[in-house]
Design an enzyme around this catalytic site. Structure first.
Site, short mmCIF file in Angstrom:
data_model
loop_
_atom_site.label_atom_id
_atom_site.label_comp_id
_atom_site.label_asym_id
_atom_site.label_seq_id
_atom_site.Cartn_x
_atom_site.Cartn_y
_atom_site.Cartn_z
N ASP A 16 120.91 25.55 57.75
CA ASP A 16 120.37 26.65 57.14
C ASP A 16 119.18 27.15 57.49
OD1 ASP A 16 120.69 28.94 55.18
OD2 ASP A 16 119.17 27.70 54.03
N LEU A 17 118.53 28.59 57.28
CA LEU A 17 117.32 28.86 57.90
C LEU A 17 116.37 29.07 56.70
CD1 LEU A 17 118.32 31.22 61.01
CD2 LEU A 17 117.83 28.72 60.85
N ASP A 18 116.78 30.26 56.04
CA ASP A 18 115.93 30.64 55.02
C ASP A 18 115.84 29.64 53.94
OD1 ASP A 18 115.59 33.20 56.44
OD2 ASP A 18 117.00 34.26 55.06
N ASP A 194 119.26 24.42 51.49
CA ASP A 194 118.72 24.24 50.29
C ASP A 194 119.45 24.57 49.19
OD1 ASP A 194 117.41 27.24 49.34
OD2 ASP A 194 118.36 27.02 51.24
#
Length: 241
Positions: A16-18, A194
């Protein structure tokens, strides 16, 4: 590092990025402020008296809800949903269809530029370079950050972001497509994210292994236990050696 399930051999890592590789919340707060100023200026160029309106969430939310009611599939594409929201809002202010199209498209471009206007620390680049040397990396994101602009696109073999074609996590769609693209079994993919719902639950539901990495404490709580939990991304190195 805390293990909750047995870790099996894996052949690729997805991220995941954000709020996993960087803290996204302050970026979005700053972007929202810039967007209000931009929208005020842009709409005033069309003759709209911006003093009569506050072009923040309170103005755009009803149009967003209208777009979703008309086209529920757009919930999977946050960029297109935003663009259509701007379009309907502009029409309500008296812009023509052509003007509203141009306004909405340029506003979305500006939004993506601003939400991608940050620099990752060199430590993150160094670690992604290290991981890339070990196995394929894939980005799986519900958001629309420009990975080229923030300098991380080069680390990923594949990049899937939610869209009309790729359903939002926690749907298994992007996990399945990742495994198909890499020609691996779901259990051979280790997903790092996250959010207890979108990342951990979504990946486990797709048959993948999972790492819960919630350094900024904004992800939703766990619905199911991950394979393991990390306090920081660098701890990944310990399971690769």
């Amino acid at each position: 590092m805390r293990f909750y399930r047995r870790l099996h051999p894996f052949h690729a890592i997805s991220f995941d990025l954000d709020d996993t590789l960087y803290s996204n919340q302050p970026i979005m707060v700053a972007t929202d402020k810039k967007m209000v100023a931009y929208l005020n200026k842009s709409l005033s160029d069309y003759g709209i008296n911006s003093q009569l309106y506050s072009f923040d969430f309170s103005f755009w939310t009803p149009f967003r809800q209208q777009v979703i009611a008309q086209s529920p599939e757009l919930q999977h594409d946050v960029g297109l949903l935003r663009e259509k929201t701007y379009y309907l809002g502009a029409l309500s202010l008296g812009l023509t269809s052509v003007e509203a199209d141009i306004f909405a498209a340029t506003a979305l471009v500006y939004f993506i530029e601003q939400r991608s206007n940050f620099i990752l620390p060199q430590q993150t680049h160094d670690f992604l370079t290290f991981l890339k040397g070990k196995m394929p990396l894939v980005a799986i994101s519900n958001g629309n950050v420009d990975t080229q602009k923030i300098g991380i696109a080069k680390y990923f073999t594949e990049h899937f972001h939610a869209s009309i074609a790729n359903k939002l996590k926690p749907d298994r769609d992007m996990f399945d497509k990742t495994c198909a693209a890499l020609q691996i079994c779901p259990e051979q993919l280790l997903h790092v994210g996250d959010c207890g719902k979108n990342d951990v639950f979504g990946a486990i539901n797709a048959g993948c292994q999972t790492v819960w990495l919630n350094p900024y404490k904004v992800g939703k709580p766990l619905k199911v236990l991950p394979t393991l939990a990390l306090d920081n991304i660098e701890q990944l190195a310990k399971i690769l050696t």
